[in-house]
Write an enzyme that holds these catalytic residues in place. Structure first.
Site, short mmCIF file in Angstrom:
data_model
loop_
_atom_site.label_atom_id
_atom_site.label_comp_id
_atom_site.label_asym_id
_atom_site.label_seq_id
_atom_site.Cartn_x
_atom_site.Cartn_y
_atom_site.Cartn_z
N ASN A 46 -9.82 19.39 -17.93
CA ASN A 46 -10.48 19.75 -16.68
C ASN A 46 -9.79 20.95 -16.05
OD1 ASN A 46 -8.33 17.92 -16.22
ND2 ASN A 46 -9.12 17.33 -14.22
N GLU A 78 -9.83 22.76 -12.43
CA GLU A 78 -10.29 22.65 -11.04
C GLU A 78 -10.28 24.01 -10.35
OE1 GLU A 78 -7.99 19.45 -9.28
OE2 GLU A 78 -9.15 17.97 -10.42
N CYS A 95 -15.27 19.82 -15.86
CA CYS A 95 -14.68 18.63 -16.48
C CYS A 95 -14.20 18.96 -17.90
CB CYS A 95 -15.71 17.51 -16.57
SG CYS A 95 -16.19 16.81 -14.98
N GLU A 102 -14.80 17.36 -20.64
CA GLU A 102 -15.85 17.23 -21.65
C GLU A 102 -16.66 18.52 -21.77
OE1 GLU A 102 -15.07 15.26 -19.15
OE2 GLU A 102 -15.82 13.23 -19.40
N CYS A 162 -18.59 11.85 -16.24
CA CYS A 162 -19.39 11.85 -15.02
C CYS A 162 -20.86 12.07 -15.37
CB CYS A 162 -18.90 12.94 -14.06
SG CYS A 162 -19.39 14.61 -14.55
N CYS A 191 -21.72 15.46 -16.92
CA CYS A 191 -21.30 15.57 -18.33
C CYS A 191 -22.22 14.77 -19.25
CB CYS A 191 -19.85 15.13 -18.49
SG CYS A 191 -18.68 16.34 -17.82
#
Ligand code: THU
Length: 133
Positions: free
Chosen positions: A42, A44, A53, A55, A85, A88
């Site tokens: 991830n 940010e 993210c 993924e 999430c 994703c």
């Protein structure tokens, strides 16, 4: 590659995470049907909505390198299991078939796995019957 090996790669990727805001480090290891592995973490951002993210990092790396056939993904985090999430899951729906496997684990002895339709029933895809661009 075994699921344990995939887990270890995903776990190593948590160290690459840029997560100064949540402090929640996520790592992912995506295996293509031809066996190629792409990793992700991830990333940010001060503008929180710009966060990517782990993924999706892995998928974007793979797709941008010409890979479109995916077999499975392993996800883990500094806090143990991490399920993808909603964004994703939808991202996976675009590129993966119903046999695509999503795995997570808090440690290598407790790997849990589901197929994509179990985590995203009746998922949306616009181009189902269209030719791939
Ligand atoms: N995150 C992921 O990278 N993958 C998931 O499956 C869940 C959430 C990230 C986004 C954000 O950087 C942090 O975890 C906390 O939500």
């Amino acid at each position: 590659m075994t699921d344990t090996e995939l887990y270890r790669i995903a776990k190593d990727m948590t160290l690459m995470s840029y997560a100064p805001f949540s402090k929640f480090r996520v790592g992912a290891a995506l295996e293509c049907k031809d066996g190629t592995i792409f990793t992700g973490c991830n990333v940010e951002n001060s503008s929180f909505g710009a966060t990517i993210c782990a993924e999706r990092t892995a998928f974007v790396k793979a797709i941008s390198e010409g890979h479109r056939d995916f077999a499975k993904i392993m996800i883990t985090s500094s806090g143990g299991e991490a399920w993808p999430c909603g964004i994703c899951r939808q991202f996976m729906k675009e590129f993966c078939d119903d046999d695509f496997i999503i795995m997570t684990a808090a440690d290598e002895d407790h790997i849990r796995s589901y197929k994509l339709p179990e985590l995203l029933p009746e998922g949306f895809r616009l181009n189902e019957d269209l030719e791939q661009f």
